[in-house]
Design an enzyme around this catalytic site. Structure first.
Site, PDB file in Angstrom:
ATOM      1  CG  ASP A   1      -2.127  -1.102   1.178  1.00  0.00           C
ATOM      2  OD1 ASP A   1      -2.485  -1.418   2.205  1.00  0.00           O
ATOM      3  OD2 ASP A   1      -2.212  -1.591   0.119  1.00  0.00           O
ATOM      4  CG  ASP A  26      -6.018  -1.964  -1.657  1.00  0.00           C
ATOM      5  OD1 ASP A  26      -6.303  -3.210  -2.091  1.00  0.00           O
ATOM      6  OD2 ASP A  26      -5.487  -1.462  -0.805  1.00  0.00           O
TER       7      ASP A  26
END
Length: 125
Positions: free
Chosen positions: A80, A102
């Site tokens: 991330d 995501d």
């Protein structure tokens, strides 16, 4: 809203790996098979999509899932790198840390919800 680069590597609940599984261990392999199975199911659903919005939403979800699987294969975990936050006089208001895959999954699910609401209203009218 600003973005900052960060590199937390969540182990991932959706594909079945948890904090006790070290990245790249054998425990992560069945979860990758599960992720590929889910993507295959999404592509079967995509072939039967009745609207362009449904098809785009399923494509975004499948694309995000494939992106996360590629991260997991390449780095041993999903990386991330987008940190959404706002600096205020009272401190830093921090939201989620996520990646593009995501975001694609979330937008795809939101589009499916909107499409189901719109199609339900059209059928009843």
């Amino acid at each position: 809203m600003t973005t900052a680069t960060a590199s937390p590597t969540p182990t991932g609940v959706a594909t079945g790996t948890t904090a006790q599984d070290a990245p790249g261990e054998a425990a992560g392999r069945p979860s990758l098979a599960t992720a590929w199975w889910m993507v295959g199911a999404l592509f079967l659903w995509l072939r039967r999509a009745e609207s362009a919005l449904t098809a785009a939403a399923i494509g975004a979800i499948a694309g995000g899932a494939v992106g996360n699987v590629i991260d997991r294969l390449r780095f041993g975990a999903v990386v991330d790198f987008i940190h959404a936050h706002v600096a205020t006089p009272w401190g830093d208001l921090s939201w989620y840390v996520f990646n593009v895959a995501d975001a694609a999954i979330v937008c795809g699910v939101a589009a499916l919800v909107i499409d189901s609401m719109v199609s339900r209203c059209t059928r009843t009218a």
